[in-house]
Design an enzyme around this catalytic site. Structure first.
Site, PDB file in Angstrom:
ATOM      1  N   ARG A 127       0.837  -1.184   0.000  1.00 51.43           N
ATOM      2  CA  ARG A 127       0.000   0.000   0.000  1.00 51.43           C
ATOM      3  C   ARG A 127       0.887   1.254   0.000  1.00 51.43           C
ATOM      4  O   ARG A 127       2.105   1.150   0.163  1.00 51.43           O
ATOM      5  CB  ARG A 127      -0.935  -0.011   1.209  1.00 51.43           C
ATOM      6  CG  ARG A 127      -1.892  -1.198   1.176  1.00 51.43           C
ATOM      7  CD  ARG A 127      -2.752  -1.291   2.426  1.00 51.43           C
ATOM      8  NE  ARG A 127      -3.659  -2.432   2.333  1.00 51.43           N
ATOM      9  CZ  ARG A 127      -4.857  -2.387   1.787  1.00 51.43           C
ATOM     10  NH1 ARG A 127      -5.307  -1.251   1.286  1.00 51.43           N
ATOM     11  NH2 ARG A 127      -5.619  -3.462   1.738  1.00 51.43           N
ATOM     12  N   CYS A 181      17.340  30.090 -12.076  1.00 52.09           N
ATOM     13  CA  CYS A 181      16.594  29.134 -12.903  1.00 52.09           C
ATOM     14  C   CYS A 181      16.423  29.698 -14.306  1.00 52.09           C
ATOM     15  O   CYS A 181      15.815  30.770 -14.475  1.00 52.09           O
ATOM     16  CB  CYS A 181      15.231  28.837 -12.283  1.00 52.09           C
ATOM     17  SG  CYS A 181      14.160  27.845 -13.341  1.00 52.09           S
ATOM     18  N   CYS A 196      12.607  30.545 -15.484  1.00 49.98           N
ATOM     19  CA  CYS A 196      11.765  31.534 -14.822  1.00 49.98           C
ATOM     20  C   CYS A 196      11.597  32.797 -15.673  1.00 49.98           C
ATOM     21  O   CYS A 196      12.503  33.164 -16.437  1.00 49.98           O
ATOM     22  CB  CYS A 196      12.365  31.915 -13.467  1.00 49.98           C
ATOM     23  SG  CYS A 196      12.046  30.700 -12.158  1.00 49.98           S
ATOM     24  N   GLU A 216      18.411  33.187 -21.132  1.00 54.93           N
ATOM     25  CA  GLU A 216      19.276  32.073 -20.740  1.00 54.93           C
ATOM     26  C   GLU A 216      18.878  30.770 -21.424  1.00 54.93           C
ATOM     27  O   GLU A 216      19.532  29.744 -21.243  1.00 54.93           O
ATOM     28  CB  GLU A 216      19.256  31.904 -19.222  1.00 54.93           C
ATOM     29  CG  GLU A 216      19.831  33.101 -18.489  1.00 54.93           C
ATOM     30  CD  GLU A 216      19.952  32.867 -17.000  1.00 54.93           C
ATOM     31  OE1 GLU A 216      19.973  31.678 -16.595  1.00 54.93           O
ATOM     32  OE2 GLU A 216      20.029  33.851 -16.243  1.00 54.93           O
ATOM     33  N   HIS A 225       8.065  29.391 -10.449  1.00 53.81           N
ATOM     34  CA  HIS A 225       9.120  28.403 -10.219  1.00 53.81           C
ATOM     35  C   HIS A 225       8.704  27.360  -9.198  1.00 53.81           C
ATOM     36  O   HIS A 225       9.092  26.184  -9.313  1.00 53.81           O
ATOM     37  CB  HIS A 225      10.398  29.104  -9.755  1.00 53.81           C
ATOM     38  CG  HIS A 225      11.527  28.156  -9.477  1.00 53.81           C
ATOM     39  ND1 HIS A 225      12.363  27.687 -10.471  1.00 53.81           N
ATOM     40  CD2 HIS A 225      11.938  27.562  -8.319  1.00 53.81           C
ATOM     41  CE1 HIS A 225      13.249  26.853  -9.938  1.00 53.81           C
ATOM     42  NE2 HIS A 225      13.025  26.768  -8.634  1.00 53.81           N
ATOM     43  N   ASN A 241       9.248  14.126 -16.812  1.00 54.85           N
ATOM     44  CA  ASN A 241       9.943  13.506 -15.690  1.00 54.85           C
ATOM     45  C   ASN A 241       9.703  14.372 -14.461  1.00 54.85           C
ATOM     46  O   ASN A 241      10.020  15.571 -14.481  1.00 54.85           O
ATOM     47  CB  ASN A 241      11.450  13.417 -15.961  1.00 54.85           C
ATOM     48  CG  ASN A 241      11.769  12.622 -17.206  1.00 54.85           C
ATOM     49  OD1 ASN A 241      11.045  11.697 -17.584  1.00 54.85           O
ATOM     50  ND2 ASN A 241      12.868  12.961 -17.857  1.00 54.85           N
ATOM     51  N   HIS A 283       8.107  21.365 -16.018  1.00 55.86           N
ATOM     52  CA  HIS A 283       8.281  21.326 -17.469  1.00 55.86           C
ATOM     53  C   HIS A 283       8.083  19.903 -17.972  1.00 55.86           C
ATOM     54  O   HIS A 283       8.144  18.939 -17.221  1.00 55.86           O
ATOM     55  CB  HIS A 283       9.686  21.811 -17.860  1.00 55.86           C
ATOM     56  CG  HIS A 283      10.781  20.872 -17.456  1.00 55.86           C
ATOM     57  ND1 HIS A 283      11.234  20.761 -16.160  1.00 55.86           N
ATOM     58  CD2 HIS A 283      11.514  19.974 -18.169  1.00 55.86           C
ATOM     59  CE1 HIS A 283      12.197  19.857 -16.088  1.00 55.86           C
ATOM     60  NE2 HIS A 283      12.388  19.361 -17.304  1.00 55.86           N
ATOM     61  N   CYS A 298      -9.913  -0.369 -27.197  1.00 57.47           N
ATOM     62  CA  CYS A 298     -11.353  -0.104 -27.063  1.00 57.47           C
ATOM     63  C   CYS A 298     -12.028  -1.226 -26.276  1.00 57.47           C
ATOM     64  O   CYS A 298     -12.886  -0.979 -25.410  1.00 57.47           O
ATOM     65  CB  CYS A 298     -11.995   0.042 -28.429  1.00 57.47           C
ATOM     66  SG  CYS A 298     -11.589   1.582 -29.307  1.00 57.47           S
ATOM     67  N   HIS A 347      -4.265   3.117 -30.865  1.00 57.31           N
ATOM     68  CA  HIS A 347      -5.119   3.903 -29.964  1.00 57.31           C
ATOM     69  C   HIS A 347      -4.189   4.651 -29.005  1.00 57.31           C
ATOM     70  O   HIS A 347      -3.521   4.040 -28.176  1.00 57.31           O
ATOM     71  CB  HIS A 347      -6.049   2.954 -29.194  1.00 57.31           C
ATOM     72  CG  HIS A 347      -7.213   3.636 -28.530  1.00 57.31           C
ATOM     73  ND1 HIS A 347      -8.495   3.108 -28.549  1.00 57.31           N
ATOM     74  CD2 HIS A 347      -7.306   4.783 -27.814  1.00 57.31           C
ATOM     75  CE1 HIS A 347      -9.307   3.905 -27.885  1.00 57.31           C
ATOM     76  NE2 HIS A 347      -8.599   4.931 -27.419  1.00 57.31           N
TER      77      HIS A 347
END
Length: 350
Positions: free
Chosen positions: A23, A39, A42, A48, A112, A152, A165, A198, A292
């Site tokens: 669980r 960053c 941002c 950048e 951010h 990710n 992102h 399906c 599909h």
């Protein structure tokens, strides 16, 4: 008693270790350390990154400046490059080619510290529209055969930047996993005249044991032969082979089901790292109508070891029926909505 279960799409066998029945509280979810520094994703730091490809932004704001709510840029350190040459070369028994392809980053929100799951449904829709617009544009390059959209989340899942992102990588060949799905779906259609996914949806909706959430147009469920604990798929209930053909009336439903599923995973498991992958039909290819398209959410709660790597089989310690019931019964807390955008571009729908 453990069970071997067969994935009907690719005929892959999975061990469901039913006696373990792990669980959410049985898993240790890693806590990512916050990274310090500037960053590049941002607002205010647009210079950048490479120049933006598209951005959904406030009217009157200039390219590569603040004012956007979704922004797509080339990856600064791309795995593949669009300027590479096409063509396979032989080297003895080996084949090789230049690293042809495209690699892009979809910045899903300006804030951010926000996560994709903390955005409201409207912002989710905007991200889906960005995915679709880039999918349709990249396929114009006839050298490309597959457009892979993925996300990710968390360092364990491979995220190198904290700012929310996703990524898009277009390749000149069809990935092995997608090719196996294509072949499996084709075999089923030739044998029955129907689509396997399906039929899977019909059975899942009839049995209700593995359903997580649903709308009129999308179903979220734990696959019968889940490879990973709490693996969840989101599938359009209407047969559709190509994600690029998603309609305006489907996007709000997809956003709602995707956000709801991710919220349930977050509340149940404490924000686990995960990989989200969108499987769709190859581009610039024929004979793909039997495919599909679908989204797979793969939480990273276990480690692949010698058995999985050596055999290609998976051991899943959480039966999908248990995973689905846990997610289905999880109370989802409403998050405060983000500010709606006063002026919205319409060219993204083209």
């Amino acid at each position: 008693m453990p069970e071997w279960r067969k994935d009907p799409l690719v005929e892959r066998w999975v061990v469901i270790a039913t006696e373990r029945g792990k669980r959410p509280c049985d898993f240790k979810v890693p806590v990512d350390e916050k990274k310090e520094g500037r960053c590049p994703l941002c607002p205010g730091n647009e210079k950048e990154t490479p120049p933006e490809i598209i951005a959904f932004r406030e009217q009157g704001t200039r390219r590569d400046t603040p004012g956007w709510w979704v922004r797509v840029v080339p990856n600064k350190f791309p795995a593949v490059r669009v300027e590479a040459k096409e063509g396979v070369r032989r080297h003895g028994v080996y084949e090789l080619m230049d690293g042809l392809g495209a690699h892009e980053v979809v910045v899903e929100a300006p804030d951010h510290d926000a996560y994709l799951v903390t955005q409201n449904n409207r912002q989710f829709e905007e991200v889906i529209w960005a995915w679709r617009q880039r999918h349709l544009d990249l396929r114009r390059d006839s050298r490309l055969k597959y457009i892979h959209i993925f996300k990710n989340f968390g360092q364990t899942a491979g995220a190198s930047l904290e700012h929310t992102h996703s990524q898009i990588i277009a390749t000149p060949m069809i990935p092995v996993d997608v090719r196996e799905e294509l072949q499996g779906m084709r075999r089923y259609t030739q044998a029955t005249g129907r689509c396997i996914l399906c039929d899977v949806l019909d059975q899942e909706m009839a049995e209700r044991q593995r359903v997580v959430t649903q709308t009129d147009k999308f179903l979220s469920f734990a696959p019968f032969a889940s490879r990973f604990p709490f693996e969840t798929w989101i599938v359009p209930r209407e047969h559709q082979h190509d994600f690029g053909e998603i309609r305006p009336d489907q996007v709000p439903d997809m956003a709602r089901v995707l956000r709801d599923t991710l919220l349930r995973l977050r509340e149940s498991l404490g924000g686990p790292p995960y990989n989200l992958v969108l499987h769709t039909a190859p581009v610039n290819e024929t004979d793909t109508m039997h495919y599909h398209w679908h989204v797979e959410i793969l939480p990273r709660l276990t480690i692949m070891a010698g058995f999985e790597l050596g055999t290609g089989f998976y051991i899943n310690p959480t039966p999908p029926e248990l995973a689905a019931s846990t997610l289905r019964e999880q109370e989802v807390f409403c998050l405060p909505p983000v500010m709606e955008h006063a002026q919205r571009e319409v060219t993204r729908y083209v």
